[in-house]
Design an enzyme around this catalytic site. Structure first.
Site, mmCIF file in Angstrom:
data_model
loop_
_atom_site.group_PDB
_atom_site.id
_atom_site.type_symbol
_atom_site.label_atom_id
_atom_site.label_comp_id
_atom_site.label_asym_id
_atom_site.label_seq_id
_atom_site.Cartn_x
_atom_site.Cartn_y
_atom_site.Cartn_z
ATOM 1 N N GLU A 1 -8.184 -7.479 5.238
ATOM 2 C CA GLU A 1 -7.382 -8.540 4.617
ATOM 3 C C GLU A 1 -6.654 -9.373 5.665
ATOM 4 O O GLU A 1 -6.526 -10.597 5.510
ATOM 5 C CB GLU A 1 -6.406 -7.904 3.616
ATOM 6 C CG GLU A 1 -7.122 -7.357 2.385
ATOM 7 C CD GLU A 1 -6.363 -6.256 1.670
ATOM 8 O OE1 GLU A 1 -5.135 -6.120 1.905
ATOM 9 O OE2 GLU A 1 -6.986 -5.529 0.869
ATOM 10 N N TYR B 1 0.825 -1.210 0.000
ATOM 11 C CA TYR B 1 0.000 0.000 0.000
ATOM 12 C C TYR B 1 0.863 1.266 0.000
ATOM 13 O O TYR B 1 0.466 2.295 -0.532
ATOM 14 C CB TYR B 1 -0.951 -0.003 1.197
ATOM 15 C CG TYR B 1 -2.131 -0.909 0.986
ATOM 16 C CD1 TYR B 1 -3.275 -0.449 0.345
ATOM 17 C CD2 TYR B 1 -2.104 -2.237 1.412
ATOM 18 C CE1 TYR B 1 -4.364 -1.282 0.138
ATOM 19 C CE2 TYR B 1 -3.186 -3.081 1.222
ATOM 20 C CZ TYR B 1 -4.315 -2.602 0.576
ATOM 21 O OH TYR B 1 -5.388 -3.429 0.364
ATOM 22 N N VAL C 1 -19.251 -10.149 -10.536
ATOM 23 C CA VAL C 1 -18.906 -9.834 -11.913
ATOM 24 C C VAL C 1 -17.467 -10.277 -12.141
ATOM 25 O O VAL C 1 -16.607 -10.084 -11.288
ATOM 26 C CB VAL C 1 -19.085 -8.324 -12.211
ATOM 27 C CG1 VAL C 1 -18.224 -7.466 -11.309
ATOM 28 C CG2 VAL C 1 -18.806 -8.020 -13.678
ATOM 29 N N GLY D 1 -21.455 -16.900 -16.239
ATOM 30 C CA GLY D 1 -21.890 -16.559 -14.891
ATOM 31 C C GLY D 1 -22.586 -17.703 -14.183
ATOM 32 O O GLY D 1 -22.847 -17.637 -12.978
ATOM 33 N N ARG E 1 -5.493 -15.433 -12.673
ATOM 34 C CA ARG E 1 -6.895 -15.166 -12.981
ATOM 35 C C ARG E 1 -7.771 -15.826 -11.910
ATOM 36 O O ARG E 1 -7.380 -16.828 -11.305
ATOM 37 C CB ARG E 1 -7.290 -15.723 -14.353
ATOM 38 C CG ARG E 1 -6.524 -15.132 -15.529
ATOM 39 C CD ARG E 1 -6.869 -13.681 -15.778
ATOM 40 N NE ARG E 1 -6.212 -13.207 -17.006
ATOM 41 C CZ ARG E 1 -4.980 -12.682 -17.028
ATOM 42 N NH1 ARG E 1 -4.274 -12.575 -15.910
ATOM 43 N NH2 ARG E 1 -4.459 -12.285 -18.183
#
Length: 402
Positions: free
Chosen positions: A140, A98, A391, A279, A212
């Site tokens: 996290e 970060y 999505v 989906g 991915r």
């Protein structure tokens, strides 16, 4: 919560920053990758960078978070933060990264806005950044702890990826293949909630280790199951093509602990599972869980696809629906083959379905489908808080309901 002074400054400068964020975001990534090329090679999705969707998603998230801070200071956009945190955990993002992001992001802001970025303006937006960053770091850390993926030294995210052996693969359609994998380290399969995904890392021909995310599409007893649609274009489809063309039984894949904030709840109220195209993968996982646990819930499945031949898990949808005592499936095809009802031809129309009171809905598919389905469900009386969506790729809808 922003300090009063910073709130005034951010409110005054939000139109300028928001208006320029579409220019700031790509410049930030250019600077980040110039300084740290390994991040583009081995962490960030090169397809999303090439298409610009990652830049747009970042811009939307920053603008939405800043807007929430000044317009709703008493609340935090936890839904948006949770979505980002789960994605970060699936990639193994670490707290120290970060600071790297902050450095190059503020360089980009200063370069685009120039003299408008005074010391006071920079300090106010630095406060915005660290409120968002520290909230994500805390979320996290909890997710890493729950998944048991901290390193031996306590380093967050150090053990996210494990080597898995490919047990088998199954062609669902000409474009979709399901992979069954087991850990090679002798450890148990990770726990997961129906609807979650895993990150899959592959080494490509140029040496890049691209990652991915793929939804867990079922619940076999002794393996994880995820399904991959072949994506067209370069670099968009480089990982899906690699998996389809080069990965076979006996090969090894690096796979993350399951993640994802859109997961089936354990209630007993009615549930609606609506999907389009690929989906259907998380919805199939949810439906398989409902069937395997003997759920008595009212279950309404809705799916839209190009045709019967492109509909992955079509047989599973029908068989699992039959196993449930109170379930029904509604299917639409744009180009149906053979005899098919006219009122189920074209795009899915949820306004034609009776939706029981108290329904919780889960949606997955392209963004136009999600928008249409959500609007139809809200019109049918489903509470906005009871409509959950997934999505694939960068979430261009982030912040819409934060």
């Amino acid at each position: 919560m922003l300090s009063p002074k910073s709130t005034d400054i951010v409110r005054a400068t939000l139109p300028a920053v928001g208006g320029a964020i579409g220019e700031i975001a790509p410049l930030f990534y250019d600077k980040l990758f110039a300084a740290h090329p390994a991040l583009l090679r081995d962490l960030f999705n090169r397809g999303n960078q090439a298409s610009g969707t990652q830049q747009q998603a970042l811009a939307g998230a920053i603008a939405a978070f800043a807007t929430a801070l000044v317009e709703h200071p008493e609340t935090r956009p936890d839904a948006m933060l949770s979505r980002i945190a789960h994605k970060h955990v699936s990639l193994g993002i670490r707290p120290e990264q970060y600071q790297v992001v902050r450095l190059h992001l503020f360089e980009a802001i200063a370069e685009v806005l120039g003299d408008a970025v005074t010391e006071e303006v920079a300090a106010a937006w630095d406060e915005v950044y660290w409120l968002m960053a520290n909230a994500l770091i805390a979320l996290e850390a909890r997710l890493y702890e729950q998944a048991g993926t901290d390193g031996a030294d306590g380093t967050a995210g150090a053990g996210v990826f494990r080597p898995y052996g490919v047990v088998s693969r199954l062609a669902e359609t000409a474009e979709v293949t399901t992979f069954f994998v087991r850990p090679l380290d002798g450890g148990p399969l990770p726990a997961f909630r129906p609807g979650q995904y895993v990150s899959v890392q592959v080494e490509l021909a140029d040496g890049a280790r691209q990652i991915r995310q793929y939804s867990l599409s079922g619940r076999p007893d002794d393996a994880l199951q995820f399904s991959v649609k072949r994506v067209t274009g370069e670099p968009d489809g480089e990982v899906s093509h690699h998996l389809h063309d080069r990965v076979a039984a006996g090969d090894t894949l690096m796979i993350s602990a399951p993640a994802g904030d859109v997961a089936l709840d354990e209630g007993d109220g009615p549930v609606l599972l609506a999907s389009a195209g690929i989906g259907c993968t998380p919805m199939t996982g949810m439906l398989a869980h409902l069937a395997a646990t003997g759920s008595q819930r009212r279950v309404i499945s809705v799916h839209a696809d190009r045709s019967q031949a492109t509909h992955a898990f079509r047989a599973d949808l029908l068989q699992l629906t039959e196993k449930l005592p109170d379930a029904v499936a509604h299917i639409w095809y744009e180009e149906p083959e053979g005899d098919w009802p006219a009122d189920r031809t074209g795009y899915a129309d949820l306004s034609r379905i009776e939706v029981p009171a108290g329904t919780t809905a889960y949606l997955c598919g392209p963004l136009p489908f999600l928008r249409s389905a959500r609007a139809q469900l809200l019109a049918a009386g489903v509470r906005a808080a009871a409509v959950h969506y997934e999505v694939f790729g960068p979430d261009m809808w982030l912040g819409a309901d934060a």
